[in-house]
Design a protein around this motif. Structure first.
Motif, PDB file in Angstrom:
ATOM      1  N   ALA A 237       0.826  -1.211   0.000  1.00 22.34           N
ATOM      2  CA  ALA A 237       0.000   0.000   0.000  1.00 22.34           C
ATOM      3  C   ALA A 237       0.860   1.260   0.000  1.00 22.34           C
ATOM      4  CB  ALA A 237      -0.930  -0.011   1.208  1.00 22.34           C
ATOM      5  N   THR A 238       1.946   1.231   0.789  1.00 25.10           N
ATOM      6  CA  THR A 238       2.854   2.387   0.822  1.00 25.10           C
ATOM      7  C   THR A 238       3.483   2.631  -0.542  1.00 25.10           C
ATOM      8  OG1 THR A 238       3.359   2.047   3.160  1.00 25.10           O
ATOM      9  CG2 THR A 238       4.939   3.332   1.874  1.00 25.10           C
ATOM     10  N   GLY A 239       3.967   1.565  -1.164  1.00 24.36           N
ATOM     11  CA  GLY A 239       4.580   1.695  -2.477  1.00 24.36           C
ATOM     12  C   GLY A 239       3.608   2.210  -3.519  1.00 24.36           C
ATOM     13  N   LEU A 240       2.364   1.738  -3.445  1.00 29.45           N
ATOM     14  CA  LEU A 240       1.352   2.184  -4.408  1.00 29.45           C
ATOM     15  C   LEU A 240       0.954   3.631  -4.164  1.00 29.45           C
ATOM     16  CD1 LEU A 240      -0.853  -1.039  -4.548  1.00 29.45           C
ATOM     17  CD2 LEU A 240       0.707  -0.190  -6.317  1.00 29.45           C
ATOM     18  N   ARG A 241       0.841   4.043  -2.896  1.00 34.34           N
ATOM     19  CA  ARG A 241       0.537   5.449  -2.596  1.00 34.34           C
ATOM     20  C   ARG A 241       1.642   6.354  -3.101  1.00 34.34           C
ATOM     21  NH1 ARG A 241      -1.492   3.570   2.413  1.00 34.34           N
ATOM     22  NH2 ARG A 241       0.542   3.940   3.361  1.00 34.34           N
ATOM     23  N   ASN A 242       2.885   5.964  -2.874  1.00 35.84           N
ATOM     24  CA  ASN A 242       4.017   6.775  -3.316  1.00 35.84           C
ATOM     25  C   ASN A 242       4.030   6.951  -4.829  1.00 35.84           C
ATOM     26  OD1 ASN A 242       4.852   6.978  -0.665  1.00 35.84           O
ATOM     27  ND2 ASN A 242       6.406   5.374  -0.828  1.00 35.84           N
ATOM     28  N   ALA A 243       3.522   5.945  -5.522  1.00 33.87           N
ATOM     29  CA  ALA A 243       3.515   5.989  -6.983  1.00 33.87           C
ATOM     30  C   ALA A 243       2.205   6.540  -7.546  1.00 33.87           C
ATOM     31  CB  ALA A 243       3.755   4.585  -7.536  1.00 33.87           C
ATOM     32  N   GLY A 244       1.277   6.918  -6.651  1.00 32.33           N
ATOM     33  CA  GLY A 244      -0.012   7.413  -7.115  1.00 32.33           C
ATOM     34  C   GLY A 244      -0.866   6.337  -7.754  1.00 32.33           C
ATOM     35  N   LYS A 245      -0.660   5.094  -7.311  1.00 30.12           N
ATOM     36  CA  LYS A 245      -1.359   3.961  -7.924  1.00 30.12           C
ATOM     37  C   LYS A 245      -2.349   3.279  -6.975  1.00 30.12           C
ATOM     38  CE  LYS A 245       0.906   3.413 -11.988  1.00 30.12           C
ATOM     39  NZ  LYS A 245       0.281   3.142 -13.302  1.00 30.12           N
ATOM     40  N   GLN A 246      -2.578   3.864  -5.800  1.00 32.14           N
ATOM     41  CA  GLN A 246      -3.498   3.233  -4.861  1.00 32.14           C
ATOM     42  C   GLN A 246      -4.889   3.147  -5.472  1.00 32.14           C
ATOM     43  OE1 GLN A 246      -4.195   5.307  -1.164  1.00 32.14           O
ATOM     44  NE2 GLN A 246      -4.462   3.399  -0.034  1.00 32.14           N
ATOM     45  N   ASN A 247      -5.514   1.998  -5.317  1.00 32.71           N
ATOM     46  CA  ASN A 247      -6.831   1.670  -5.879  1.00 32.71           C
ATOM     47  C   ASN A 247      -6.791   1.391  -7.375  1.00 32.71           C
ATOM     48  OD1 ASN A 247      -8.403   1.797  -3.480  1.00 32.71           O
ATOM     49  ND2 ASN A 247      -8.334   4.035  -3.578  1.00 32.71           N
ATOM     50  N   LYS A 248      -5.755   1.871  -8.046  1.00 29.66           N
ATOM     51  CA  LYS A 248      -5.601   1.540  -9.464  1.00 29.66           C
ATOM     52  C   LYS A 248      -5.006   0.138  -9.605  1.00 29.66           C
ATOM     53  CE  LYS A 248      -4.960   6.379 -10.781  1.00 29.66           C
ATOM     54  NZ  LYS A 248      -4.025   7.374 -11.370  1.00 29.66           N
ATOM     55  N   VAL A 249      -4.056  -0.170  -8.737  1.00 30.87           N
ATOM     56  CA  VAL A 249      -3.513  -1.516  -8.651  1.00 30.87           C
ATOM     57  C   VAL A 249      -4.219  -2.212  -7.490  1.00 30.87           C
ATOM     58  CG1 VAL A 249      -1.451  -2.923  -8.277  1.00 30.87           C
ATOM     59  CG2 VAL A 249      -1.278  -0.774  -9.556  1.00 30.87           C
ATOM     60  N   LYS A 250      -4.911  -3.303  -7.751  1.00 28.73           N
ATOM     61  CA  LYS A 250      -5.695  -3.977  -6.725  1.00 28.73           C
ATOM     62  C   LYS A 250      -4.807  -4.883  -5.881  1.00 28.73           C
ATOM     63  CE  LYS A 250      -9.310  -2.056  -8.528  1.00 28.73           C
ATOM     64  NZ  LYS A 250      -9.927  -0.874  -7.869  1.00 28.73           N
ATOM     65  N   VAL A 251      -5.133  -4.957  -4.594  1.00 33.58           N
ATOM     66  CA  VAL A 251      -4.349  -5.761  -3.651  1.00 33.58           C
ATOM     67  C   VAL A 251      -5.276  -6.705  -2.896  1.00 33.58           C
ATOM     68  CG1 VAL A 251      -2.775  -5.741  -1.672  1.00 33.58           C
ATOM     69  CG2 VAL A 251      -2.685  -3.886  -3.366  1.00 33.58           C
ATOM     70  N   VAL A 252      -4.893  -7.968  -2.841  1.00 36.49           N
ATOM     71  CA  VAL A 252      -5.564  -8.955  -1.996  1.00 36.49           C
ATOM     72  C   VAL A 252      -4.617  -9.315  -0.857  1.00 36.49           C
ATOM     73  CG1 VAL A 252      -6.523 -11.287  -1.846  1.00 36.49           C
ATOM     74  CG2 VAL A 252      -6.967  -9.880  -3.874  1.00 36.49           C
ATOM     75  N   GLY A 253      -5.091  -9.189   0.364  1.00 35.37           N
ATOM     76  CA  GLY A 253      -4.283  -9.516   1.532  1.00 35.37           C
ATOM     77  C   GLY A 253      -4.719 -10.827   2.150  1.00 35.37           C
ATOM     78  N   PHE A 254      -4.027 -11.210   3.232  1.00 36.99           N
ATOM     79  CA  PHE A 254      -4.323 -12.466   3.923  1.00 36.99           C
ATOM     80  C   PHE A 254      -4.538 -12.166   5.393  1.00 36.99           C
ATOM     81  CE2 PHE A 254      -4.131 -16.990   4.762  1.00 36.99           C
ATOM     82  CZ  PHE A 254      -4.415 -17.570   3.530  1.00 36.99           C
ATOM     83  N   ASP A 255      -5.486 -12.884   6.010  1.00 37.98           N
ATOM     84  CA  ASP A 255      -5.852 -12.762   7.417  1.00 37.98           C
ATOM     85  C   ASP A 255      -6.851 -11.623   7.617  1.00 37.98           C
ATOM     86  OD1 ASP A 255      -4.561 -14.926   8.699  1.00 37.98           O
ATOM     87  OD2 ASP A 255      -2.657 -13.880   8.579  1.00 37.98           O
ATOM     88  N   ALA A 256      -7.472 -11.618   8.820  1.00 39.43           N
ATOM     89  CA  ALA A 256      -8.533 -10.656   9.110  1.00 39.43           C
ATOM     90  C   ALA A 256      -8.431 -10.168  10.550  1.00 39.43           C
ATOM     91  CB  ALA A 256      -9.897 -11.277   8.843  1.00 39.43           C
ATOM     92  N   GLY A 257      -7.215  -9.800  10.954  1.00 42.72           N
ATOM     93  CA  GLY A 257      -7.017  -9.170  12.247  1.00 42.72           C
ATOM     94  C   GLY A 257      -7.328  -7.689  12.163  1.00 42.72           C
ATOM     95  N   PRO A 258      -7.201  -6.951  13.280  1.00 39.66           N
ATOM     96  CA  PRO A 258      -7.524  -5.525  13.284  1.00 39.66           C
ATOM     97  C   PRO A 258      -6.756  -4.728  12.235  1.00 39.66           C
ATOM     98  CG  PRO A 258      -7.241  -6.320  15.517  1.00 39.66           C
ATOM     99  CD  PRO A 258      -6.812  -7.441  14.615  1.00 39.66           C
ATOM    100  N   VAL A 259      -5.472  -5.022  12.078  1.00 41.09           N
ATOM    101  CA  VAL A 259      -4.671  -4.288  11.093  1.00 41.09           C
ATOM    102  C   VAL A 259      -5.177  -4.556   9.687  1.00 41.09           C
ATOM    103  CG1 VAL A 259      -2.386  -4.051  10.070  1.00 41.09           C
ATOM    104  CG2 VAL A 259      -2.617  -4.212  12.547  1.00 41.09           C
TER     105      VAL A 259
END
Length: 327
Positions: A237-259
């Motif tokens: 997410a940090t790398g995508l924000r820095n590149a102005g690509k957040q939400n343009k590049v989709k990310v699937v994560g793993f686990d469902a803790g608070p973070v």
């Protein structure tokens, strides 16, 4: 392999053991008093991780049904060099059984071999070992199936076309490897998707961000990322924000803790693959009790995953998938 937990949560985790008694384990019931008063030592992969806290709740609840005690000690990082002395301490205490999430499939074999030789009945949770026969049971998520579910979710998010990358958190940890391999097998089904391979971030968000930056430099048309744990997702997410690509590049994560849930709510990730740690805990206790009472335990049990999006968080399915922070 689990994530590096918040160090200060270790004390809360230990305190929580005494209070955990709720939830829906399968329940082996009492066993004629043969295990009453005996102790199970729980050695998770890392302290402060909501995945292991939720598992601890299941272990404690199911142990209580059998009149057993539970003690817990966790390493501050997901590291075999830190988990080994904990196992050595467990051996000195001589509990009836041990439930452990090995932090390395090979490095944890020698200390667990010593535990078995000391007469401790061993059950594995979450992760596995390179050597069979040391544990009477192994209960874990089917991580290959979880990786495949991540591939399907990512393919849907990007319209089944584009370039995708895996950021795996640690080479040699069975969970990380299996999630990666499950993803790789499933993504082959989508002819419109080009797989760029997997890179290891060693649980470092900064390294994951660097991986994203380097990948975007070489492939500015990157469309999707499977981040195999919270730190991989955070860095992505940090790398995508820095590149102005957040939400343009989709990310699937793993686990469902608070973070992870916060990442989903912020839009850092668009989908999560959630495990069932509470059920892993209850089933592991059931199999350990079976072994301790002369019954035949099930050698391997695989639990399923649930894929959730931001919209699912308001549903019963989504709420039930979110991990606990206390019992």
């Amino acid at each position: 392999m689990r994530t590096i937990g918040v160090l200060g949560a270790a004390a809360a985790l230990a305190v929580g053991l005494a209070a955990c008694s709720s939830g829906g384990g399968s329940g082996s019931g009492t066993t004629g008093g043969s295990v009453k008063g005996k102790t199970i030592s729980f050695v998770p992969g890392v302290s402060g991780d909501s995945f292991y806290i939720t598992m601890q709740c299941g272990i404690q609840a199911e142990a209580a049904k059998n009149g057993m005690k539970v003690d817990m000690q966790a390493p501050q990082q997901f590291d075999a060099s830190l988990q080994t002395p904990i196992v050595n301490g467990v051996i000195a205490k001589k509990p009836a059984g041990m439930l452990i999430a090995p932090t390395d499939a090979k490095a944890m074999v020698p200390p667990l071999l010593r535990a078995k030789q000391a007469g401790i009945t061993i059950g594995l949770v979450d992760t596995t070992l390179a050597q069979s026969g040391l544990a009477v049971t192994g209960v874990s998520t089917d991580n290959k199936a979880g990786g495949a579910a991540a591939a399907d979710a990512l393919a849907k998010l990007i319209g089944q076309k584009g370039k995708v990358l895996v950021i795996a958190f640690k080479a040699g940890a069975s969970t990380s490897d299996d999630r990666q391999h499950g993803f790789e097998q499933e993504i082959k089904k989508y002819s419109g998707i080009q797989y760029l391979g997997a890179q290891i971030n060693d649980n470092s968000p900064a390294k994951a961000a660097s991986i994203i930056s380097a990948t975007l430099a070489a492939h500015p048309d990157l469309t999707g990322v499977f981040a195999t744990n919270q730190f991989a997702a955070e860095g992505a997410a940090t790398g995508l924000r820095n590149a102005g690509k957040q939400n343009k590049v989709k990310v699937v994560g793993f686990d469902a803790g608070p973070v992870q849930v916060q990442q989903l709510q912020r839009g850092d990730v668009q989908a999560l693959v959630a495990q069932q740690p509470y059920q892993i805990g209850t089933q592991a206790v059931d199999q350990l009790v079976a072994s301790l009472t002369g019954k035949k335990p099930t050698a391997e049990i695989g639990t399923t995953t649930t894929t959730i999006t931001k919209d699912d968080l308001s549903t019963d399915t989504g709420r039930q998938a979110v991990y606990k922070t206390t019992c």
